[in-house]
Write an enzyme that holds these catalytic residues in place. Structure first.
Site, PDB file in Angstrom:
ATOM      1  N   HIS A 366       9.526  26.901  -6.238  1.00 24.83           N
ATOM      2  CA  HIS A 366       8.985  28.036  -5.507  1.00 24.83           C
ATOM      3  C   HIS A 366       8.719  29.231  -6.403  1.00 24.83           C
ATOM      4  O   HIS A 366       7.865  30.048  -6.112  1.00 24.83           O
ATOM      5  CB  HIS A 366       9.829  28.314  -4.268  1.00 24.83           C
ATOM      6  CG  HIS A 366       9.481  27.311  -3.226  1.00 24.83           C
ATOM      7  ND1 HIS A 366      10.023  26.043  -3.235  1.00 24.83           N
ATOM      8  CD2 HIS A 366       8.545  27.324  -2.250  1.00 24.83           C
ATOM      9  CE1 HIS A 366       9.465  25.341  -2.259  1.00 24.83           C
ATOM     10  NE2 HIS A 366       8.565  26.092  -1.645  1.00 24.83           N
ATOM     11  N   CYS A 678      -2.529  21.957   2.251  1.00 22.26           N
ATOM     12  CA  CYS A 678      -2.084  23.259   1.748  1.00 22.26           C
ATOM     13  C   CYS A 678      -1.140  23.174   0.549  1.00 22.26           C
ATOM     14  O   CYS A 678      -0.524  24.162   0.187  1.00 22.26           O
ATOM     15  CB  CYS A 678      -1.442  24.078   2.863  1.00 22.26           C
ATOM     16  SG  CYS A 678       0.058  23.333   3.490  1.00 22.26           S
TER      17      CYS A 678
HETATM   18  C1  PEP Z   1       4.106  21.326   0.466  1.00 26.59           C
HETATM   19  O1  PEP Z   1       5.168  20.706   0.553  1.00 26.59           O
HETATM   20  O2  PEP Z   1       3.055  20.840  -0.003  1.00 26.59           O
HETATM   21  C2  PEP Z   1       4.021  22.713   0.929  1.00 26.59           C
HETATM   22  C3  PEP Z   1       2.889  23.349   0.982  1.00 26.59           C
HETATM   23  O3  PEP Z   1       5.206  23.304   1.277  1.00 26.59           O
HETATM   24  P1  PEP Z   1       6.220  23.947   0.207  1.00 26.59           P
HETATM   25  O4  PEP Z   1       5.611  23.851  -1.139  1.00 26.59           O
HETATM   26  O5  PEP Z   1       6.489  25.338   0.631  1.00 26.59           O
HETATM   27  O6  PEP Z   1       7.428  23.061   0.354  1.00 26.59           O
END
Ligand code: PEP
Ligand code: MG
Length: 765
Positions: A366, A678
């Site tokens: 993250h 996404c």
């Molecule tokens: C994903 O898992 O692709 C996503 C967009 O969520 P995150 O990266 O916040 O886990």
């Protein structure tokens, strides 16, 4: 012979934390020769500059040979082990054809020989050898043991090897200029002074470490003592809150403890013996607290808590002092740490942060996602970079090439500065695309939405032409808070986001914590956090949190009408069914309070393979689907998205992902469910070409990357991509798939790795 493997594991761990490389290597061979009861133990390391092996340390052979004895790969027994990557166990080494005598070592007297390769992530680092006088081979047990040891030492030695630190008597080792590779975190290039981010450390977490600069460590400790004394005197310390009624007396006890010679003399003695200030402090405090605990007098027993408290305060001061060494009032900074939290980033003025370097993590951490959102170049999983030694150094972060450069020579620095200006110009030049459609040359319209989570990046999304928010990561405001935000606090944030994007839709995801997303005020300790209490599992079990979040979202929706609710980590039908019921109930409750909101669309993330396989059963409860390709890749391939050791295996273009992405799209079309994607895949030019060919028409990505991806879309014909997609379906490996689409990107004059560097600056590390 029974070998105490646990003792050795402890040794390896201790060694891994030792900061002085030559002491570390000497300890390894010394302890191994004792454990195995052999006359000789040596480590040969690959010398990258000469394509050979060099004796790096030895117990038993002549010390003069260290740094001098060279063997070509495939020369002698050691070279043979390096070339074949297999162990050699002989009763009489000098009698073997492959044996080469190196005069500097004086090794003729030894007969038995056992050597094993040292590897790190499949790459040869060196060779570990034991030798003895006897003329009989080593036992199978010894051989198995040495192989086990080598497997544990490989990565530790690799770090020294990368640093060039072991080559203390080779010519280039004095150069402070170093390059380190990592994995791509966020694109772009930045330059500033390295600012080390210390994790919040408690005294009980301090690990053994030694220092090469005892004078400085003693000074740090003395300064910490003085600072804590002053804090106590002024009565401003946080301890004050914890003191019982007889404050004056206890205050006095603390001061006595601080001034006690037992404390300072013991710490100084341990530092003189080589311990770092933190490690010396921890040992001393443990000893003193232990003595209090053993006392028969309950009053004295209770003092152990006080001494630990004092110890923690001293530790905080030592760590804080570390930070203050660099005076960087207005300088541009590169933040560096194991993993940098969102709160760490938020603690600095954004315009001063020119890059992030994490020694842990990967492109999907993250930290990297936030860096992407904010347009801060980032390199993750950088191995071998000693932050402590490089505090305040000038550093370049090259997120395009996943590289960082410490102390670049002036010519290289100005080359990078030129690249930074060039990149800024390129990005500025793309501003003109803001109001143009993301449409291929043959008229296929793609909707580009943005991923967001910080209020700070809501505006950039709009400025760069996002047509809405495809993923609002609601955990981000939770992460920069000091406690769970109230419903009202959340409402105020959400309504700002909905307002900023109105009338475009905003897909707000319910809290997705767990995995690498930890809240500072709610620790979840699990041995396998990605398979544990994460996302919807956590929020369903803490229903009050989920309900207050849904209410806050609906209240904002009542005003702006553009909310969509997105639910993370769905793996079962009952989960999404319950969420829908909770939303309906919350809506009815708000209605009773006079707040009229319409039922928002509810969507789910496809991140867990079971959600993909259960789509027809989940469909009755959802209005749309968003593919979270980061987690879908992680769970489909069983590759931790955050582990640099396996980051080479993490690729969204793995052939299994191609099958999954196609299946999701086909199912969604059948079920009449709108689908978008996404994950970070939507920022990867090659992956975007593949997605367009597959038929994905809505992508959500960080604002920073929107213009580049729009330019890419506007430069290609979907028709031309279809034959490549057909070929990709026959590929067995992600690199073949990338090779198919790469020429399309390169024809645009783009390199997936960004602008090239001058060739005379080859890596020396
Ligand atoms: C994903 O898992 O692709 C996503 C967009 O969520 P995150 O990266 O916040 O886990
Ligand atoms: Mg996810």
């Amino acid at each position: 012979m029974h070998h105490p493997l646990s003792t050795l594991t402890a040794l390896v761990e201790q060694i891994a934390r030792t900061q002085d490389p030559s002491a570390m290597m000497a300890t390894i061979v010394q302890r191994l020769s004792e454990l195995l009861n052999v006359e000789v133990c040596s480590i040969y390391l690959c010398n990258p500059e000469r394509d050979s092996l060099i004796l790096a340390t030895t117990k038993g052979l002549s010390a003069e040979a260290v740094g001098q004895a060279h063997l070509a790969i495939n020369e002698g027994l050691v070279g043979h082990i390096a070339a074949t990557l297999s162990a050699v166990n002989l009763a009489d080494a000098p009698a073997d054809d492959r044996f080469v005598y190196i005069p500097e070592t004086h090794e003729m007297a030894y007969h038995r020989f056992l050597g094993v390769p040292l590897l790190h992530l499949r790459k040869l680092v060196g060779v570990l050898v034991i030798q003895g006088h006897q003329r009989e081979p080593f036992s199978e047990e010894d051989e198995a043991f040495l192989i086990t040891v080598a497997s544990q030492l490989g990565s530790t030695l690799y770090q020294l090897h990368r640093d060039g630190k072991w080559m203390t008597n080779l010519p280039d080792s004095s150069s402070p200029y170093r390059r380190y590779n990592g994995v791509k975190g966020a694109p772009g290039v930045g330059c500033g002074r390295l600012w080390q981010i210390h994790p919040q450390m408690s005294l009980s977490d301090v690990k053994p470490s030694i220092t090469s600069n005892p004078a400085q460590q003693k000074q740090d400790f003395q300064d910490a003592l003085a600072a804590v004394r002053e804090e106590l005197e002024s009565g401003s310390g946080r301890l004050g809150q914890h003191l019982p009624a007889d404050v004056g007396a206890l205050f006095h006890v603390y001061q006595m403890m601080l001034q006690s010679p037992e404390l300072s003399e013991r710490v100084i003695k341990l530092i003189s013996e080589g311990a770092s200030a933190e490690w010396a402090l921890k040992q001393t405090i443990d000893e003193m607290a232990g003595m209090f605990e053993q006392s028969a007098d309950p009053y004295m027993q209770a003092r152990s808590e006080d001494i630990r408290n004092i110890g923690q305060r001293l530790l905080n001061q030592i760590l804080e002092r570390d930070q203050q060494v660099i005076e960087t009032p207005d300088e541009e900074l590169v933040l560096a740490g194991d993993l940098i939290s969102i709160a760490d980033i938020a603690a600095f003025p954004q315009e001063r942060i020119r890059g992030l370097i994490c020694t842990d993590g990967s492109a999907l951490s993250h930290t990297a996602i936030v860096a992407n959102a904010l347009g801060i170049p980032a390199v993750m999983g950088v191995e071998g970079l000693e932050l402590e030694h490089n505090r305040g150094a000038r550093v370049i972060v090259d997120g395009n090439r996943a590289e960082c450069v410490i102390n670049p020579p002036p010519a290289l620095l100005s080359e990078y500065k030129r690249m930074i200006v060039q990149e800024q110009r390129f990005m500025k030049g793309l501003d003109r695309l803001r109001d143009q459609a993301a449409e291929t040359l043959d008229g296929v319209r793609i909707r580009l939405l943005t991923n967001t989570g910080l209020l700070a990046d809501a505006t950039p999304g709009l400025q760069r032409g996002a047509e809405g928010v495809g993923l609002y990561r609601s955990e981000i405001p939770f992460m920069v808070h000091h406690s769970f935000p109230t419903e009202h606090e959340q409402y105020r944030i959400y309504q700002k986001v909905l307002k900023a994007y109105s009338p475009y839709p905003v897909s707000m995801r319910t809290l997705d914590i767990g995995g690498d997303k930890q809240l500072p005020y709610f620790e979840i300790n699990e041995s396998n956090p990605y398979l544990g209490w994460r996302g919807i599992r956590f929020t369903l079990d803490n229903t009050q949190l989920l309900v207050s979040q849904i209410r806050a979202m609906l209240r904002a929706h009542a005003e702006h009408g553009n909310l969509k609710i997105l639910v993370p980590m769905i793996s079962r039908v009952d989960e999404i069914k319950t969420v829908r019921e909770l939303v309906e109930k919350a809506l009815a409750a708000l209605e009773r309070d006079g707040i009229h909101a319409s039922m928002p669309e509810i969507g789910m993330m496809i991140e867990v393979p079971s959600a993909m396989l259960l789509l027809p059963k989940l469909a009755p409860y959802i209005d749309f689907v968003s593919v979270g390709s980061n987690d879908l890749t992680q769970y489909l391939l069983a590759v931790d998205r955050n582990n640099p050791r396996v980051s080479n295996l993490f690729d969204n273009l793995h052939p299994a992902m191609l099958v999954a992405l196609e299946q999701i799209l086909t199912q969604c079309r059948k079920l009449d469910l709108p689908v978008s994607l996404c994950g970070e895949m939507a920022s990867d030019p090659i992956a975007v070409l593949l997605l367009i060919a597959l038929g994905y028409d809505t992508l959500s990505l960080s604002a920073y990357n929107i213009p580049k991806i729009k330019l890419l879309i506007r430069s290609v014909r979907r028709e031309d991509l279809l034959p490549l997609l057909e070929q990709a379906k026959d590929c067995t490996d992600e690199s073949e798939i990338r090779d198919l689409f790469r020429p399309v990107v390169e024809q645009l004059g783009w390199s997936a790795d960004g602008p090239a560097l001058p060739s005379d600056y080859e890596s020396r590390g």
